[in-house]
Design a protein around this motif. Structure first.
Motif, PDB file in Angstrom:
ATOM      1  N   LYS A 182       0.926  -1.337   0.128  1.00 45.05           N
ATOM      2  CA  LYS A 182       0.048   0.073  -0.133  1.00 45.05           C
ATOM      3  C   LYS A 182       0.964   1.220   0.015  1.00 45.05           C
ATOM      4  CE  LYS A 182      -3.707  -2.852   0.291  1.00 45.05           C
ATOM      5  NZ  LYS A 182      -4.665  -2.945  -0.741  1.00 45.05           N
ATOM      6  N   GLY A 183       2.138   1.116  -0.388  1.00 41.19           N
ATOM      7  CA  GLY A 183       3.001   2.307  -0.565  1.00 41.19           C
ATOM      8  C   GLY A 183       3.179   2.794   0.863  1.00 41.19           C
ATOM      9  N   GLU A 184       3.143   2.147   2.064  1.00 37.53           N
ATOM     10  CA  GLU A 184       3.615   2.477   3.338  1.00 37.53           C
ATOM     11  C   GLU A 184       5.244   2.546   3.273  1.00 37.53           C
ATOM     12  OE1 GLU A 184       1.965  -0.135   5.992  1.00 37.53           O
ATOM     13  OE2 GLU A 184      -0.030  -0.100   5.209  1.00 37.53           O
ATOM     14  N   SER A 185       5.690   3.486   4.208  1.00 37.63           N
ATOM     15  CA  SER A 185       7.153   3.641   4.356  1.00 37.63           C
ATOM     16  C   SER A 185       7.777   2.563   5.125  1.00 37.63           C
ATOM     17  CB  SER A 185       7.281   4.918   5.074  1.00 37.63           C
ATOM     18  OG  SER A 185       6.875   4.566   6.498  1.00 37.63           O
ATOM     19  N   GLY A 186       8.970   2.320   4.933  1.00 36.05           N
ATOM     20  CA  GLY A 186       9.766   1.210   5.335  1.00 36.05           C
ATOM     21  C   GLY A 186       9.859   0.109   4.440  1.00 36.05           C
ATOM     22  N   SER A 187       9.974  -0.767   5.056  1.00 38.09           N
ATOM     23  CA  SER A 187      10.346  -2.303   4.409  1.00 38.09           C
ATOM     24  C   SER A 187       8.725  -2.626   3.713  1.00 38.09           C
ATOM     25  CB  SER A 187      10.670  -3.387   5.390  1.00 38.09           C
ATOM     26  OG  SER A 187      10.439  -4.615   4.533  1.00 38.09           O
ATOM     27  N   LYS A 188       9.061  -2.712   2.196  1.00 40.67           N
ATOM     28  CA  LYS A 188       7.960  -3.190   1.394  1.00 40.67           C
ATOM     29  C   LYS A 188       7.513  -4.492   1.993  1.00 40.67           C
ATOM     30  CE  LYS A 188       7.339  -1.874  -2.618  1.00 40.67           C
ATOM     31  NZ  LYS A 188       7.526  -1.780  -4.189  1.00 40.67           N
ATOM     32  N   LYS A 189       8.092  -5.440   2.037  1.00 35.76           N
ATOM     33  CA  LYS A 189       7.951  -6.623   2.604  1.00 35.76           C
ATOM     34  C   LYS A 189       7.311  -6.884   3.676  1.00 35.76           C
ATOM     35  CE  LYS A 189       8.050 -11.248   1.866  1.00 35.76           C
ATOM     36  NZ  LYS A 189       7.372 -11.949   0.804  1.00 35.76           N
ATOM     37  N   ALA A 234       5.479  -4.367   5.159  1.00 31.32           N
ATOM     38  CA  ALA A 234       4.024  -3.732   5.183  1.00 31.32           C
ATOM     39  C   ALA A 234       3.186  -5.027   4.378  1.00 31.32           C
ATOM     40  CB  ALA A 234       4.374  -2.598   4.360  1.00 31.32           C
ATOM     41  N   ASP A 235       3.823  -5.399   3.409  1.00 33.11           N
ATOM     42  CA  ASP A 235       2.854  -6.307   2.535  1.00 33.11           C
ATOM     43  C   ASP A 235       2.245  -7.421   3.670  1.00 33.11           C
ATOM     44  OD1 ASP A 235       2.168  -7.865  -0.160  1.00 33.11           O
ATOM     45  OD2 ASP A 235       3.063  -9.235   1.326  1.00 33.11           O
ATOM     46  N   MET A 236       3.078  -7.889   4.277  1.00 35.07           N
ATOM     47  CA  MET A 236       2.776  -9.002   5.162  1.00 35.07           C
ATOM     48  C   MET A 236       1.980  -8.763   6.348  1.00 35.07           C
ATOM     49  SD  MET A 236       3.957 -11.740   3.756  1.00 35.07           S
ATOM     50  CE  MET A 236       3.691 -13.089   5.093  1.00 35.07           C
ATOM     51  N   ARG A 237       2.381  -7.435   6.826  1.00 34.99           N
ATOM     52  CA  ARG A 237       1.406  -6.740   7.881  1.00 34.99           C
ATOM     53  C   ARG A 237      -0.159  -6.628   7.446  1.00 34.99           C
ATOM     54  NH1 ARG A 237       4.576  -2.913   9.482  1.00 34.99           N
ATOM     55  NH2 ARG A 237       3.696  -1.340   7.904  1.00 34.99           N
ATOM     56  N   ASN A 238      -0.235  -6.228   5.894  1.00 29.28           N
ATOM     57  CA  ASN A 238      -1.510  -5.986   5.358  1.00 29.28           C
ATOM     58  C   ASN A 238      -2.223  -7.074   5.309  1.00 29.28           C
ATOM     59  OD1 ASN A 238      -1.924  -2.935   5.612  1.00 29.28           O
ATOM     60  ND2 ASN A 238      -0.528  -2.807   3.826  1.00 29.28           N
ATOM     61  N   ARG A 239      -1.639  -8.251   4.883  1.00 29.37           N
ATOM     62  CA  ARG A 239      -2.297  -9.431   4.685  1.00 29.37           C
ATOM     63  C   ARG A 239      -2.823 -10.031   5.942  1.00 29.37           C
ATOM     64  NH1 ARG A 239      -0.370 -12.190  -0.308  1.00 29.37           N
ATOM     65  NH2 ARG A 239       1.380 -10.968  -1.108  1.00 29.37           N
ATOM     66  N   CYS A 240      -2.098  -9.728   7.052  1.00 31.10           N
ATOM     67  CA  CYS A 240      -2.572 -10.147   8.254  1.00 31.10           C
ATOM     68  C   CYS A 240      -3.979  -9.404   8.885  1.00 31.10           C
ATOM     69  CB  CYS A 240      -1.161 -10.193   9.363  1.00 31.10           C
ATOM     70  SG  CYS A 240      -0.077 -11.313   9.047  1.00 31.10           S
ATOM     71  N   ARG A 241      -3.997  -8.265   8.591  1.00 27.80           N
ATOM     72  CA  ARG A 241      -4.802  -7.282   8.891  1.00 27.80           C
ATOM     73  C   ARG A 241      -6.041  -7.746   8.131  1.00 27.80           C
ATOM     74  NH1 ARG A 241      -7.181  -3.237   6.109  1.00 27.80           N
ATOM     75  NH2 ARG A 241      -5.216  -3.089   4.669  1.00 27.80           N
TER      76      ARG A 241
END
Length: 252
Positions: free
Chosen positions: A95-102, A104-111
């Motif tokens: 989602k274009g979030e700052s920091g590690s894209k990987k 952020a990707d995993m965090r959003n999948r969990c969400r």
């Protein structure tokens, strides 16, 4: 007079039992109705700038994962099961979030998984190894999740019976996969095969074999539901023992 009173009490008791039985039947019926359309999340691993494993013939894991996930969804929806895909296109979930894209990707999948409140999640992946001879599908679950262990065992058997009866691999616990330990609902990672194996990679690239893999996964999910493997009241608590502050040693 005494006998008449005893008969009267017996009749009252019988009526009470009948009423309670009817009430219980209504309750069971209501519970079944509520569970008539269970929700399952199917996660297609990787996507976007993250190709996942790159096969021996140049296959991209992200594409195979998505193709299989969509086929699983189509199969399960025919069984009146609600299926939520974490992604439906070739995209990253950072989602274009700052920091590690990987991360952020995993965090959003969990969400997404936690918001869906599924009975459980199946995350579709492909494996790879340094030795080309290694092959075979394998399931992974969070070691502290008893529900996850049961689901993974049933999924592993379904993959074996549908795809390769000679596959001796067993469902395996894993404490490091981010998706396994960070979701509040039971999650199983299904590694459908090895893209580092020439024969398996070639098969996984075909729509016909992807359909066979999807059928194996879907049938495994149906077996889990039919066997009442998942306790719908406790499923959301299965991974609460995970240490949320634990160092992320691997992000699949």
């Amino acid at each position: 007079m005494k006998k008449r009173m005893e008969l009267y009490m017996a009749v009252l008791l019988l009526v009470a039992v009948c009423l309670l039985s009817k009430e219980g039947a209504v309750l069971v019926s209501s519970m079944r109705a509520a569970e008539e359309k269970p929700c399952i999340v199917v996660d297609a691993g990787h996507g976007g700038d993250d190709p996942g494993k790159i096969g021996i013939h140049g296959e991209l894991e992200k594409d195979i994962n998505l193709a299989i996930a969509k086929k699983v969804k189509a199969r399960l929806e025919k069984e009146n099961i609600t299926v939520i895909l974490t992604r439906e296109t070739d995209e990253s979930l950072d989602k274009g979030e700052s920091g590690s894209k990987k991360v952020a990707d995993m965090r959003n999948r969990c969400r997404l998984i936690d918001e869906a409140k599924p009975l459980f999640t199946i995350s579709v992946h492909q494996n790879s190894y340094t030795e080309e001879s290694i092959s075979g599908a394998q399931c992974f679950y969070f070691g502290q999740s008893e529900e996850g262990r049961k689901i993974a065992g049933i999924m592993q058997e379904s993959l074996r019976s549908h795809l390769d009866t000679e596959n001796k691999r067993e469902a395996k616990a894993n404490e490091s996969y981010y998706l396994l330990k960070k979701t509040a609902y039971p999650t199983v990672i299904v590694e459908c095969g090895f893209l580092s194996n020439s024969e398996e990679a070639a098969k996984l690239s075909t729509g016909e074999y992807q359909e066979a893999v999807a059928e194996a996964i879907a049938d495994g999910i149906l077996d889990c539901l039919g066997n009442e493997t998942v306790d719908t009241e406790e499923a959301g608590l299965s991974n609460e023992t995970a240490d949320t502050e634990k160092q992320k040693t691997k992000q699949h």
